[in-house]
Design a protein around this motif. Structure first.
Motif, PDB file in Angstrom:
ATOM      1  N   ALA A   1      -7.139  -3.802   7.710  1.00  0.00           N
ATOM      2  CA  ALA A   1      -7.913  -4.732   6.761  1.00  0.00           C
ATOM      3  C   ALA A   1      -9.298  -4.119   6.330  1.00  0.00           C
ATOM      4  O   ALA A   1      -9.668  -4.502   5.160  1.00  0.00           O
ATOM      5  N   ASP A   2      -9.839  -3.073   7.106  1.00  0.00           N
ATOM      6  CA  ASP A   2     -11.066  -2.441   6.526  1.00  0.00           C
ATOM      7  C   ASP A   2     -10.879  -1.426   5.349  1.00  0.00           C
ATOM      8  O   ASP A   2     -11.751  -0.871   4.978  1.00  0.00           O
ATOM      9  N   LEU A   3      -9.687  -1.297   5.185  1.00  0.00           N
ATOM     10  CA  LEU A   3      -9.480  -0.017   4.306  1.00  0.00           C
ATOM     11  C   LEU A   3      -9.087  -0.575   2.995  1.00  0.00           C
ATOM     12  O   LEU A   3      -8.431  -1.806   2.843  1.00  0.00           O
ATOM     13  N   SER A   4      -9.354   0.148   1.735  1.00  0.00           N
ATOM     14  CA  SER A   4      -9.063  -0.322   0.447  1.00  0.00           C
ATOM     15  C   SER A   4      -7.666   0.179   0.381  1.00  0.00           C
ATOM     16  O   SER A   4      -7.231   0.848   1.252  1.00  0.00           O
ATOM     17  N   PHE A   5      -7.099  -0.416  -0.879  1.00  0.00           N
ATOM     18  CA  PHE A   5      -5.634   0.187  -0.999  1.00  0.00           C
ATOM     19  C   PHE A   5      -5.677   1.773  -1.308  1.00  0.00           C
ATOM     20  O   PHE A   5      -4.607   2.334  -0.905  1.00  0.00           O
ATOM     21  N   GLU A   6      -6.724   1.975  -1.998  1.00  0.00           N
ATOM     22  CA  GLU A   6      -6.746   3.372  -2.388  1.00  0.00           C
ATOM     23  C   GLU A   6      -6.860   4.384  -1.186  1.00  0.00           C
ATOM     24  O   GLU A   6      -6.195   5.439  -0.934  1.00  0.00           O
ATOM     25  N   GLU A   7      -7.594   3.877  -0.059  1.00  0.00           N
ATOM     26  CA  GLU A   7      -7.685   4.624   1.218  1.00  0.00           C
ATOM     27  C   GLU A   7      -6.560   4.621   1.932  1.00  0.00           C
ATOM     28  O   GLU A   7      -6.368   5.482   2.470  1.00  0.00           O
ATOM     29  N   ALA A   8      -5.969   3.513   2.067  1.00  0.00           N
ATOM     30  CA  ALA A   8      -4.585   3.333   2.721  1.00  0.00           C
ATOM     31  C   ALA A   8      -3.634   3.951   2.189  1.00  0.00           C
ATOM     32  O   ALA A   8      -2.601   4.832   2.934  1.00  0.00           O
ATOM     33  N   ALA A   9      -3.247   4.187   0.716  1.00  0.00           N
ATOM     34  CA  ALA A   9      -2.471   5.044   0.225  1.00  0.00           C
ATOM     35  C   ALA A   9      -2.716   6.607   0.457  1.00  0.00           C
ATOM     36  O   ALA A   9      -1.792   7.398   0.400  1.00  0.00           O
ATOM     37  N   ALA A  10      -3.959   6.983   0.820  1.00  0.00           N
ATOM     38  CA  ALA A  10      -4.212   8.275   1.194  1.00  0.00           C
ATOM     39  C   ALA A  10      -3.533   8.918   2.449  1.00  0.00           C
ATOM     40  O   ALA A  10      -3.672  10.035   2.839  1.00  0.00           O
ATOM     41  N   VAL A  11      -3.099   7.915   3.392  1.00  0.00           N
ATOM     42  CA  VAL A  11      -2.895   8.291   4.512  1.00  0.00           C
ATOM     43  C   VAL A  11      -1.238   8.898   4.894  1.00  0.00           C
ATOM     44  O   VAL A  11      -1.277  10.275   5.692  1.00  0.00           O
ATOM     45  N   PRO A  12      -0.349   8.193   4.553  1.00  0.00           N
ATOM     46  CA  PRO A  12       0.919   8.537   5.305  1.00  0.00           C
ATOM     47  C   PRO A  12       1.503   9.855   5.348  1.00  0.00           C
ATOM     48  O   PRO A  12       1.372  10.379   6.547  1.00  0.00           O
ATOM     49  N   LEU A  13       1.551  10.677   4.207  1.00  0.00           N
ATOM     50  CA  LEU A  13       2.126  12.128   4.373  1.00  0.00           C
ATOM     51  C   LEU A  13       1.299  12.864   5.113  1.00  0.00           C
ATOM     52  O   LEU A  13       1.580  13.987   5.871  1.00  0.00           O
ATOM     53  N   ALA A  14      -0.069  12.900   4.523  1.00  0.00           N
ATOM     54  CA  ALA A  14      -1.101  13.901   5.061  1.00  0.00           C
ATOM     55  C   ALA A  14      -1.576  13.616   6.608  1.00  0.00           C
ATOM     56  O   ALA A  14      -1.419  14.637   7.403  1.00  0.00           O
ATOM     57  N   GLY A  15      -1.561  12.451   6.773  1.00  0.00           N
ATOM     58  CA  GLY A  15      -1.650  11.843   8.255  1.00  0.00           C
ATOM     59  C   GLY A  15      -0.556  12.229   9.187  1.00  0.00           C
ATOM     60  O   GLY A  15      -0.762  12.790  10.258  1.00  0.00           O
ATOM     61  N   LEU A  16       0.574  11.828   8.845  1.00  0.00           N
ATOM     62  CA  LEU A  16       1.721  12.264   9.706  1.00  0.00           C
ATOM     63  C   LEU A  16       1.705  13.820  10.018  1.00  0.00           C
ATOM     64  O   LEU A  16       2.155  14.399  10.853  1.00  0.00           O
ATOM     65  N   THR A  17       1.645  14.644   8.768  1.00  0.00           N
ATOM     66  CA  THR A  17       1.505  15.906   8.772  1.00  0.00           C
ATOM     67  C   THR A  17       0.600  16.409   9.922  1.00  0.00           C
ATOM     68  O   THR A  17       0.727  17.551  10.661  1.00  0.00           O
ATOM     69  N   ALA A  18      -0.730  16.112   9.820  1.00  0.00           N
ATOM     70  CA  ALA A  18      -1.595  16.559  10.781  1.00  0.00           C
ATOM     71  C   ALA A  18      -1.540  16.031  12.211  1.00  0.00           C
ATOM     72  O   ALA A  18      -1.416  16.864  13.050  1.00  0.00           O
ATOM     73  N   LEU A  19      -0.830  14.925  12.189  1.00  0.00           N
ATOM     74  CA  LEU A  19      -0.435  14.196  13.672  1.00  0.00           C
ATOM     75  C   LEU A  19       0.565  14.969  14.233  1.00  0.00           C
ATOM     76  O   LEU A  19       0.542  15.457  15.530  1.00  0.00           O
ATOM     77  N   GLN A  20       1.622  15.345  13.582  1.00  0.00           N
ATOM     78  CA  GLN A  20       2.913  15.887  14.064  1.00  0.00           C
ATOM     79  C   GLN A  20       2.434  17.477  14.404  1.00  0.00           C
ATOM     80  O   GLN A  20       3.116  18.101  15.246  1.00  0.00           O
ATOM     81  N   GLY A  21       1.659  17.883  13.291  1.00  0.00           N
ATOM     82  CA  GLY A  21       1.367  19.373  13.599  1.00  0.00           C
ATOM     83  C   GLY A  21       0.527  19.649  14.939  1.00  0.00           C
ATOM     84  O   GLY A  21       0.922  20.673  15.461  1.00  0.00           O
TER      85      GLY A  21
END
Length: 323
Positions: A116-136
């Protein structure tokens, strides 16, 4: 509706902003009205068809599929009859083919509720880069509390998430970035920041239990020198100059070098995981992780957004809006 399409391999100028019919959804899909979609190096490769290995299975001469984009955030506009996880009006983020469009059909397991605290622009920035960092860090790097972890390329899309995630895992984090991004990386929680224009982390005598290398701009010998005995290197990015193999050549050379070293050296590609997307959502909700968005572009300027990301010096993420 409007959608970005690639009808030929080549430079971003060849992309078209087409008027197409909204996608039909299956019984197990939802229709998302996209509010924002982020740009990844992956999108550049799928636009240009380079390295040429990208074209295997995707069309050697012309692309078999025209849609582009993966990361998105938006609002559920319709649901298939078998869908129970989401309702019309829910705000979501996740990964779906063809995200550079006003609407996308997508399976619910590729989505999560938008914090809820994220804008749509911020939320869109997360998936691939976030998963790459997490899984790496977690899966390939085996990160543990108290380890000394270095993120090479700490100010980019993957790097900004990796710094924060490594801190969340309890590591002592060193970020490597350029002069203009030192304060950004420090503000993300890095315990130490190395300005690569002034110092070489492979020659200062310090060693690390885990190196997540997003920049891929050091030799294998240099990277080994910066690892503790038994340490781990996870290579996420590499030189892209070779139009045939791109970073694959660097990865293969590293894997060969690993056969003769006590250090573990591995490459990685992120894979979609609904559980990991939910984990990122929880970390975002708790404030332990926050996206960094450098700038946004309207859908009609997607070509400019791709060129900006291809320059290799993005500060966090670049996001496309449906304006």
């Amino acid at each position: 509706m409007r959608a970005i399409a690639r009808h030929r391999w080549g430079s971003p100028e060849l992309l078209a902003l087409d008027e197409v019919d909204p996608p039909a959804i299956g019984d197990d899909e939802v229709l998302v009205s996209v509010r924002a979609a982020s740009v990844n190096p992956y999108d550049w490769h799928r636009t240009t068809g380079t390295p040429y290995l990208v074209r295997i299975g995707s069309g050697l001469v012309t692309p078999r599929a025209t849609a582009l984009g993966a990361d998105l955030a938006g609002v559920v506009a319709a649901t298939g009859r078998d869908v129970t996880a989401f309702r019309v009006g829910d705000e979501v983020f996740g990964m779906g083919d063809g995200a550079f469009a006003e609407q996308v059909a997508i399976r619910p397991d590729r989505l999560a509720p938008k914090p809820a605290d994220l804008s749509f622009e911020e939320a869109a920035a997360v998936p691939l880069a976030g998963l790459t960092a997490l899984q790496g860090l977690r899966d390939r790097g085996g990160i543990r509390p108290g380890q000394r972890v270095l993120i090479n390329g700490a100010a980019g899309g993957v790097g900004t998430f990796a710094v924060q995630l490594a801190k969340a895992f309890g590591a002592e984090v060193t970020g490597v970035c350029g002069t203009g991004n030192v304060e950004l990386v420090r503000g993300l929680g890095a315990d130490h920041v190395i300005d690569y224009t002034r110092a070489d982390f492979t020659r200062d005598g310090r060693t690390y239990d885990l190196i997540l290398d997003v920049a891929g701009n050091r030799s294998n010998a240099a990277r080994r020198r910066a690892l503790t005995p038994g340490g781990t290197l996870v290579l996420v990015g590499g030189p892209k100059r070779n139009r045939w193999t791109g970073p694959l050549g660097s990865l293969l050379r590293m894997l060969v070098a690993a056969l003769f070293s006590s250090r573990t050296m591995v490459g990685m590609l992120a894979k979609h995981s609904h559980a990991d997307l939910l984990m990122l959502r929880d970390l975002l909700d708790s404030g332990q992780v926050r996206p960094v968005v450098e700038r946004t572009y309207p859908l009609a300027e997607t070509a400019n957004a791709l060129r900006h990301v291809a320059g290799g010096h993005t500060r966090g993420k670049v996001v496309i809006t449906m304006a």
